[in-house]
Design an enzyme around this catalytic site. Structure first.
Site, PDB file in Angstrom:
ATOM      1  N   ALA A  24      56.836  36.606  87.993  1.00 24.98           N
ATOM      2  CA  ALA A  24      57.112  36.125  86.635  1.00 24.98           C
ATOM      3  C   ALA A  24      55.864  35.595  85.926  1.00 24.98           C
ATOM      4  CB  ALA A  24      58.192  35.058  86.691  1.00 24.98           C
ATOM      5  N   THR A  26      54.101  35.354  81.687  1.00 26.94           N
ATOM      6  CA  THR A  26      54.135  34.109  80.889  1.00 26.94           C
ATOM      7  C   THR A  26      53.158  34.206  79.713  1.00 26.94           C
ATOM      8  OG1 THR A  26      52.557  33.083  82.406  1.00 26.94           O
ATOM      9  CG2 THR A  26      54.872  32.562  82.772  1.00 26.94           C
ATOM     10  N   GLN A  44      58.205  41.847  90.833  1.00 26.19           N
ATOM     11  CA  GLN A  44      59.508  41.185  90.934  1.00 26.19           C
ATOM     12  C   GLN A  44      60.106  41.022  89.537  1.00 26.19           C
ATOM     13  OE1 GLN A  44      59.048  37.694  93.974  1.00 26.19           O
ATOM     14  NE2 GLN A  44      57.005  38.281  93.331  1.00 26.19           N
ATOM     15  N   HIS A  74      63.273  43.946  91.724  1.00 26.24           N
ATOM     16  CA  HIS A  74      64.500  43.277  91.262  1.00 26.24           C
ATOM     17  C   HIS A  74      65.166  43.990  90.094  1.00 26.24           C
ATOM     18  CE1 HIS A  74      62.797  39.411  93.296  1.00 26.24           C
ATOM     19  NE2 HIS A  74      63.367  40.228  94.152  1.00 26.24           N
ATOM     20  N   CYS A  89      78.070  50.946  83.578  1.00 25.07           N
ATOM     21  CA  CYS A  89      79.473  50.531  83.672  1.00 25.07           C
ATOM     22  C   CYS A  89      79.890  50.537  85.141  1.00 25.07           C
ATOM     23  CB  CYS A  89      80.340  51.498  82.869  1.00 25.07           C
ATOM     24  SG  CYS A  89      82.102  51.277  83.197  1.00 25.07           S
ATOM     25  N   CYS A  93      82.904  53.525  85.413  1.00 19.39           N
ATOM     26  CA  CYS A  93      82.644  54.970  85.308  1.00 19.39           C
ATOM     27  C   CYS A  93      81.173  55.326  85.464  1.00 19.39           C
ATOM     28  CB  CYS A  93      83.163  55.506  83.976  1.00 19.39           C
ATOM     29  SG  CYS A  93      82.160  55.008  82.566  1.00 19.39           S
TER      30      CYS A  93
END
Ligand code: CNA
Length: 234
Positions: free
Chosen positions: A20, A24, A99, A117, A125, A128
């Site tokens: 992450a 930033t 990640q 991730h 969906c 389906c």
């Protein structure tokens, strides 16, 4: 910086492993920094909201948080994303293992990206299998539903869910083939992702992270600075 430049110059199979903190500088908060999402005040902690059990039990609350915090679709790649794409084009970088779920490496032009991730840009969906765009999710209200009435789920790995096998294999293969592994913008506390570093068999491990990590002692070079600033200075 001189050592990093030397390592990058002489390497031809660089792999970048990020988290992450790589985004930033694009304005997307991480989880565990002081200004990260885990340190903001919520009635239910984000790590609970982002779990599979919470998603199925409270989809409306999940989507309220997800739309607000996890879908910064107008964010732009920063200097780190751009430098990595440049290295790939120059034939120096084998792959990015991330990640992150924000798609910013691809937006910067990177082609070989293993998204451990998942990605907010893929949604399907549960009844389906029909695919939906991130924009569709962002603009929907309440719980996004498919034309068949089924519940739509983002293809992001929630806490409690397994990582996709094909992605794991690709990431491990890339890491074990690297001559230089640059790990950046990650607290290295989320498993199994952080454990993938063990597959590195090359000579040079470099860590670029604002805060210390459990792997600092294992790296040849540790730089506690912003990854975008460091990479753009090369
Ligand atoms: P984390 O645990 O929040 O750690 C982030 C780390 O990055 C911290 O150690 C910071 O010190 C460091 N950091 C922050 N900014 C910078 C910077 N500019 N330069 C260098 N270091 C910096 O995040 P991890 O990725 O380790 O944890 C894994 C989670 C976070 C994954 O499941 C992600 O999906 C999830 N996440 C992703 C995003 C995204 O996609 N952009 C955003 C928030 C969380």
């Amino acid at each position: 910086m001189a050592t990093l430049k030397e390592l990058v110059d002489k390497s031809s199979r660089i792999v970048f492993f990020g988290g992450a903190g790589v985004s930033t500088e694009s304005g997307i908060p991480d989880f565990r920094s002081q200004d990260g999402l885990y340190n903001q005040k919520y009635d239910v902690p984000p790590e609970t909201i982002l779990s599979d059990t919470y998603f199925y039990a409270h989809p409306e609350e999940f989507y309220r948080f997800y739309r607000d915090k996890m879908l910064p679709l107008d964010a732009e790649p920063n200097a780190a994303h751009k430098k990595l794409a440049e290295w790939e084009r120059a034939g120096k970088l084998l792959a990015v293992v991330t990640q992150n779920i924000d798609g910013l490496h691809q937006k910067a032009g990177s082609k070989r990206v293993f998204e451990l991730h998942g990605s907010v840009y893929r949604n399907h969906c549960l009844s389906c299998g029909k695919s939906y765009s991130a924009e569709y999710i962002k603009e929907s209200t309440g719980v996004p539903r498919c034309s068949c009435g089924g519940l739509i789920k983002p293809d992001v790995v929630l806490y409690g869910e397994q990582l996709e096998e094909k992605t794991i294999l690709g990431a491990i293969r890339a890491i074990s083939a690297a001559d230089l592994l640059i790990v950046a913008g990650t607290s290295l506390t989320v498993y199994p992702a952080a454990g993938f570093l063990q597959y590195f068999e090359g000579e040079h491990l470099v860590l670029i992270n604002r805060d210390p990590t459990p792997w600092d002692g294992a790296a040849e070079l540790v730089i506690h600075q912003k990854v975008g600033e460091v990479l753009s200075a090369l």
